[in-house]
Design an enzyme around this catalytic site. Structure first.
Site, PDB file in Angstrom:
ATOM      1  N   ASP A  74       0.819  -1.211   0.000  1.00  0.00           N
ATOM      2  CA  ASP A  74       0.000   0.000   0.000  1.00  0.00           C
ATOM      3  C   ASP A  74       0.853   1.260   0.000  1.00  0.00           C
ATOM      4  OD1 ASP A  74      -2.193  -1.590  -0.024  1.00  0.00           O
ATOM      5  OD2 ASP A  74      -2.831  -1.186   2.029  1.00  0.00           O
ATOM      6  N   GLY A  75       1.985   1.225   0.715  1.00  0.00           N
ATOM      7  CA  GLY A  75       2.878   2.389   0.726  1.00  0.00           C
ATOM      8  C   GLY A  75       3.418   2.703  -0.659  1.00  0.00           C
ATOM      9  N   ASN A 146      -4.704   8.628   1.781  1.00  0.00           N
ATOM     10  CA  ASN A 146      -5.067   7.900   3.000  1.00  0.00           C
ATOM     11  C   ASN A 146      -5.419   8.835   4.149  1.00  0.00           C
ATOM     12  OD1 ASN A 146      -5.123   5.209   2.358  1.00  0.00           O
ATOM     13  ND2 ASN A 146      -3.217   4.674   3.399  1.00  0.00           N
ATOM     14  N   THR A 187      -9.125   2.099   6.507  1.00  0.00           N
ATOM     15  CA  THR A 187      -8.554   0.806   6.866  1.00  0.00           C
ATOM     16  C   THR A 187      -7.049   0.893   7.117  1.00  0.00           C
ATOM     17  OG1 THR A 187      -8.426   0.305   4.490  1.00  0.00           O
ATOM     18  CG2 THR A 187     -10.305  -0.588   5.699  1.00  0.00           C
TER      19      THR A 187
END
Length: 306
Positions: A74-75, A146, A187
């Site tokens: 995700d990063g 995010n 999330t």
């Protein structure tokens, strides 16, 4: 369709996967462009020489491709989104990390993903992002897919953070920090701090306190039209403001941080079967049963015995 390929060059799992993807694209005579760090990494490993080809490298993959594959976790996908923006080129997150809420295409599904893209068998999930400002100071990143976070910077003691929403006072938080999250980020850090899970295409903003001093202080969900101002009011106590993981340290209080919905969005490719409910069940192991607990499960017709 022209494919852009980028990813995390520090993950050794990337390189054999990248070679498989390139072979798939070459076999199907599909054009592609490599981010410079991937092209350089292949050259250093003599991969291009061994295969007898040199993949084209471009600095701006987002503008040179119709879709961008991001190989990592995700990063890595967050970094790709920031590198591609403000282009609206859709992104495919291929997971070679751990959890992978954003990068939800597993490494063994890449060929299927290419087939689906060529058939047009996919949808675009448009994700809202948050625009952030710190009274003109440089934050490294000025928007978040995010979250953006005010957090302690190693000093003992809580931060006192005054928050207003649309110029109306909300609360003065005593906490380790505050998270301002998009639904996509619900999330991520917000979830670990007790925030709610939201459907990623919902138009809202979450404010989640980090280890608040008062237990009655809970996460708040605001409409996406909200303009949020936050101000740290502890004198001479260092803190950081992080935007999608990029942190800037501040030592002076009374800086007004503004958080609001940005004008642009980030487009993610979603394949058939990649519904958010499937991702939640798989990644959070909802419904999973250990062998020990399953031995104690009532029989399926137990309800008929009442």
């Amino acid at each position: 369709m022209i494919y852009g390929l980028t990813g995390n060059p520090h993950k050794e799992e990337l390189w054999p996967l990248l070679d498989r993807v390139i072979r798939v694209l070459d076999t199907r005579e599909l054009p592609y462009r490599l981010a410079p760090e991937l092209a350089n990494g292949r050259a250093e490993r003599n991969m291009a020489v061994q295969e007898g080809c040199v993949a084209p490298s471009v600095n701006d993959v987002g503008r040179q491709a119709n879709v961008v594959f991001s190989f990592g976790g995700d990063g890595t996908l967050l970094r790709t989104a920031h590198a591609v923006s403000p282009s609206d080129t859709p992104l495919v997150g291929v997971n070679i990390g751990r959890l992978g809420f954003l990068a939800d295409v597993e490494h063994n599904q890449v060929s299927r993903a290419v087939d689906a893209l060529e058939r047009g068998d996919y949808r675009i999930s448009s994700r809202m992002v948050l625009e952030v400002d710190a009274a003109g100071r440089n934050l490294g990143r000025n928007w978040a897919l995010n979250e953006c976070v005010i957090n302690r910077s190693g000093a003992a003691g809580l931060l006192r953070i005054a928050v207003t929403v649309n110029e109306e006072p909300l609360n003065t938080y005593w906490a380790d920090g505050l998270i301002f999250s998009t639904p996509t980020g619900s999330t991520a850090y917000s979830l670990s701090a007790g925030g709610p899970i939201l459907m990623p295409e919902t138009g809202v903003v979450i404010i989640t306190p980090i280890a608040a001093h008062t237990l009655s202080v809970r996460p708040v969900v605001l409409p996406a039209t909200a303009t949020i101002h936050a101000e740290v009011r502890n004198p001479e106590r260092p803190y950081v403001f992080a935007v999608d993981g990029v942190s800037t340290e501040f030592k002076e209080p009374a800086i007004s941080f503004t958080v609001r919905r940005a004008a642009h969005s980030v487009n993610l490719v979603k394949l058939d079967g990649s519904h958010v409910f499937n991702t939640l069940r798989r990644k959070l192991m909802w419904g999973a049963r250990s062998s020990a607990s399953s031995d104690n499960e009532p029989p399926e017709d137990a309800s008929q015995n009442h």
